[in-house]
Design a protein around this motif. Structure first.
Motif, PDB file in Angstrom:
ATOM      1  N   ILE A 103       0.844  -1.201   0.000  1.00 14.76           N
ATOM      2  CA  ILE A 103       0.000   0.000   0.000  1.00 14.76           C
ATOM      3  C   ILE A 103       0.880   1.252   0.000  1.00 14.76           C
ATOM      4  O   ILE A 103       0.630   2.200  -0.757  1.00 14.76           O
ATOM      5  CB  ILE A 103      -0.972  -0.009   1.204  1.00 14.76           C
ATOM      6  CG1 ILE A 103      -2.032  -1.104   1.000  1.00 14.76           C
ATOM      7  CG2 ILE A 103      -1.621   1.363   1.392  1.00 14.76           C
ATOM      8  CD1 ILE A 103      -2.850  -1.420   2.243  1.00 14.76           C
ATOM      9  N   LEU A 104       1.915   1.260   0.831  1.00 17.01           N
ATOM     10  CA  LEU A 104       2.844   2.397   0.847  1.00 17.01           C
ATOM     11  C   LEU A 104       3.509   2.576  -0.517  1.00 17.01           C
ATOM     12  O   LEU A 104       3.650   3.703  -1.007  1.00 17.01           O
ATOM     13  CB  LEU A 104       3.911   2.202   1.929  1.00 17.01           C
ATOM     14  CG  LEU A 104       3.448   2.314   3.377  1.00 17.01           C
ATOM     15  CD1 LEU A 104       4.553   1.867   4.332  1.00 17.01           C
ATOM     16  CD2 LEU A 104       3.018   3.741   3.676  1.00 17.01           C
ATOM     17  N   ALA A 105       3.901   1.485  -1.121  1.00 14.72           N
ATOM     18  CA  ALA A 105       4.533   1.546  -2.443  1.00 14.72           C
ATOM     19  C   ALA A 105       3.553   2.066  -3.487  1.00 14.72           C
ATOM     20  O   ALA A 105       3.902   2.902  -4.325  1.00 14.72           O
ATOM     21  CB  ALA A 105       5.056   0.167  -2.839  1.00 14.72           C
ATOM     22  N   ALA A 106       2.322   1.578  -3.432  1.00 16.40           N
ATOM     23  CA  ALA A 106       1.308   2.011  -4.400  1.00 16.40           C
ATOM     24  C   ALA A 106       1.056   3.507  -4.287  1.00 16.40           C
ATOM     25  O   ALA A 106       0.833   4.182  -5.302  1.00 16.40           O
ATOM     26  CB  ALA A 106       0.013   1.233  -4.186  1.00 16.40           C
ATOM     27  N   ASN A 107       1.117   4.040  -3.075  1.00 22.22           N
ATOM     28  CA  ASN A 107       0.952   5.486  -2.888  1.00 22.22           C
ATOM     29  C   ASN A 107       2.065   6.281  -3.565  1.00 22.22           C
ATOM     30  O   ASN A 107       1.895   7.454  -3.869  1.00 22.22           O
ATOM     31  CB  ASN A 107       0.890   5.839  -1.399  1.00 22.22           C
ATOM     32  CG  ASN A 107      -0.416   5.424  -0.769  1.00 22.22           C
ATOM     33  OD1 ASN A 107      -1.417   5.248  -1.455  1.00 22.22           O
ATOM     34  ND2 ASN A 107      -0.404   5.258   0.542  1.00 22.22           N
TER      35      ASN A 107
END
Length: 172
Positions: free
Chosen positions: A101-105
């Motif tokens: 999720i952090l990477a997708a952000n």
């Protein structure tokens, strides 16, 4: 939605009958449906590559499908699968999902690595062995114990490697 992604979504929906069949003690049917779902994990990836339909959403969807399908089935099999192992797997998958999720952000899609794939195969193997045992009243004893501890080992190793490989996403 392309065919490989449709297969991944179908795997999520297979979770419901597998869980219900295990709860009802209908072991052979649970095993057949679980095997179908496990094989679909290979099939969706094969088709995505073969049909040139690899997508960012498919990479994420495949991993979510695996986690829902396998973890839910493992929960249904407690205490045959030790609760500590299921908790370890769910914790690892939650941490990995948070990193994704952090990477997708940041606009980055992180796909599974080989260690995570080994972990998933071992988890599926454990479920299949237990469904086989229950279906045919045949005890695999030491084999199950070996697979249980292999699952635990690769769950921890894959988490550590995953965190190290993606430390930039975590600000490190």
């Amino acid at each position: 939605m392309n065919l490989p992604n449709t297969i991944s979504v179908a795997r999520i929906f297979l979770t419901i009958p597998v869980f219900m069949l295990i709860s009802a003690g209908m072991w052979k049917w649970a095993m057949v449906i679980f095997l179908t779902g496990a094989l679909s994990d290979y099939l969706d990836g094969f088709l995505a590559r073969k049909l040139n339909q690899i997508t960012s959403s498919g990479k994420v969807l495949d991993q979510i499908s695996d986690k829902v399908f396998v973890s839910s089935t493992m929960i249904a099999l407690i205490p045959q699968i030790p609760a500590w192992l299921v908790a370890l797997i769910v914790a690892r998958d939650s941490v990995v999902s948070a990193v994704r999720i952090l990477a997708a952000n940041s606009g980055v899609v992180i796909q599974a690595n080989r260690w995570g794939k080994v972990k998933t195969v071992l988890q599926m193997l454990l479920v299949i062995l237990l469904l086989f045992e229950n279906s045919f009243r045949f005890q695999l004893g030491i084999v199950n114990q070996l697979v249980i501890y292999s699952c635990a080992f690769f769950t921890v190793v894959s988490a550590l490697i995953y965190l190290i490989q993606n430390r930039k996403v975590l600000g490190g």
